[in-house]
Design an enzyme around this catalytic site. Structure first.
Site, PDB file in Angstrom:
ATOM      1  N   GLU A  44       1.128  -1.140   0.009  1.00  0.00           N
ATOM      2  CA  GLU A  44      -0.047   0.154  -0.228  1.00  0.00           C
ATOM      3  C   GLU A  44       1.169   1.064  -0.199  1.00  0.00           C
ATOM      4  OE1 GLU A  44      -2.648  -0.122   3.103  1.00  0.00           O
ATOM      5  OE2 GLU A  44      -2.826   2.443   3.289  1.00  0.00           O
ATOM      6  N   ARG A  48       0.070  10.138   0.359  1.00  0.00           N
ATOM      7  CA  ARG A  48       0.622  11.429   1.305  1.00  0.00           C
ATOM      8  C   ARG A  48       1.568  12.440   0.824  1.00  0.00           C
ATOM      9  NH1 ARG A  48       0.317   7.772   6.913  1.00  0.00           N
ATOM     10  NH2 ARG A  48      -1.499   6.903   6.842  1.00  0.00           N
ATOM     11  N   THR A  71      -4.573   5.717   1.775  1.00  0.00           N
ATOM     12  CA  THR A  71      -5.470   6.760   2.082  1.00  0.00           C
ATOM     13  C   THR A  71      -6.072   8.086   1.416  1.00  0.00           C
ATOM     14  OG1 THR A  71      -2.836   7.402   2.819  1.00  0.00           O
ATOM     15  CG2 THR A  71      -4.168   8.990   3.636  1.00  0.00           C
ATOM     16  N   LYS A 131     -11.245  -2.417   6.066  1.00  0.00           N
ATOM     17  CA  LYS A 131     -10.004  -2.333   6.844  1.00  0.00           C
ATOM     18  C   LYS A 131     -10.565  -1.257   7.939  1.00  0.00           C
ATOM     19  CE  LYS A 131      -6.757   1.797   7.166  1.00  0.00           C
ATOM     20  NZ  LYS A 131      -5.272   2.437   6.289  1.00  0.00           N
TER      21      LYS A 131
HETATM   22  C1  3PG Z   1      -2.008   4.192   7.815  1.00  0.00           C
HETATM   23  O1  3PG Z   1      -1.480   4.141   7.831  1.00  0.00           O
HETATM   24  O2  3PG Z   1      -3.084   3.367   7.672  1.00  0.00           O
HETATM   25  C2  3PG Z   1      -2.157   3.502   9.328  1.00  0.00           C
HETATM   26  O3  3PG Z   1      -2.180   4.867   9.718  1.00  0.00           O
HETATM   27  C3  3PG Z   1      -0.851   2.974   9.637  1.00  0.00           C
HETATM   28  O4  3PG Z   1      -0.756   3.131  11.339  1.00  0.00           O
HETATM   29  P1  3PG Z   1       0.797   2.370  11.512  1.00  0.00           P
HETATM   30  O5  3PG Z   1       1.607   4.075  10.970  1.00  0.00           O
HETATM   31  O6  3PG Z   1       0.617   2.726  12.773  1.00  0.00           O
HETATM   32  O7  3PG Z   1       1.515   1.292  11.369  1.00  0.00           O
END
Ligand code: 3PG
Length: 210
Positions: A44, A48, A71, A131
């Site tokens: 994924e 961002r 995202t 998710k």
């Molecule tokens: C995401 O970006 O979907 C999650 O916030 C990732 O979370 P983590 O950095 O706690 O693994």
């Protein structure tokens, strides 16, 4: 393949989906290759960073990789992700415009939910893979275990606060195939190009179910 079949394949490929935030497009290929070599094919790429869409385009053809855009917040991001070559999308929550956009632009989606009501609403649209975000903050494995009672038909991919320490408690649940997390490829390791260390971390993550 239907959207559901593709999301099912993405979630069943390995116990962990690495969540990747990449600043430099030149890092994308060695990073993705390091993760696939370590046994984690579903990736994924979060939208961002400025480079995110170019990163997706740079790795879309890697043998064995299933490259997704994370995202997703707007319909135009859905369109851009599809155009860049993403085979799936991930959103932290779900809005009507995102749900319409993934149909319009033909991008299989793993949409986010955090409550029974949100999960039920997504189920009405046919999203049986969701998710669960932000997993640790909204009750963690205990919350997901509780949702398995009334909503056993939904498979969740918890993300947010998952670590090598707590991942197993999620993966032991009947309604979980995989978790998502950024710990496998943190920014610090990407910035120094330590692909070997990232492959090591991927191997450990891939072995979490064994
Ligand atoms: C995401 O970006 O979907 C999650 O916030 C990732 O979370 P983590 O950095 O706690 O693994």
């Amino acid at each position: 393949m239907s959207h559901l079949d593709i999301i099912s394949k993405v979630c069943a490929a390995a116990p962990v989906i690495p969540i990747l935030t990449i600043d430099r497009v030149e890092d994308a290929r060695p990073l993705a290759q390091a993760l696939v070599a370590g046994g984690l094919p579903s990736l994924e790429i979060t939208l961002r960073t400025e480079a995110a869409l170019d990163c997706i385009a740079a790795i879309a053809d890697i043998d064995g990789a299933l490259v997704g855009a994370g995202t997703l917040l707007t319909a135009s991001q859905v369109q851009d992700a599809k155009a860049a070559g993403a085979v799936f999308g991930v959103s932290p929550g779900a809005t009507t415009s995102i749900i319409n956009a993934v149909q319009k632009f033909d991008l299989p989606l793993l949409p986010g939910s955090a409550t029974a009501t949100e999960a039920m609403r997504l189920l009405e649209y046919g999203f049986t893979y969701q998710k669960f975000f932000p997993a640790e903050a909204v009750g963690g494995a205990a919350a997901l275990g509780s949702l398995a009672g009334p909503l056993p038909q939904i498979i969740f991919c918890p993300t947010g606060g998952i670590s090598p320490e707590n991942a197993k408690s999620y993966l032991a649940l009947p309604n979980i195939l995989c978790v998502g997390g950024s710990w496998i490829a943190p920014k610090a390791l990407i910035s120094i190009g330590d692909w070997e260390q990232i492959t090591q971390r991927a191997r450990l993550a891939a072995a979490l179910l064994q």
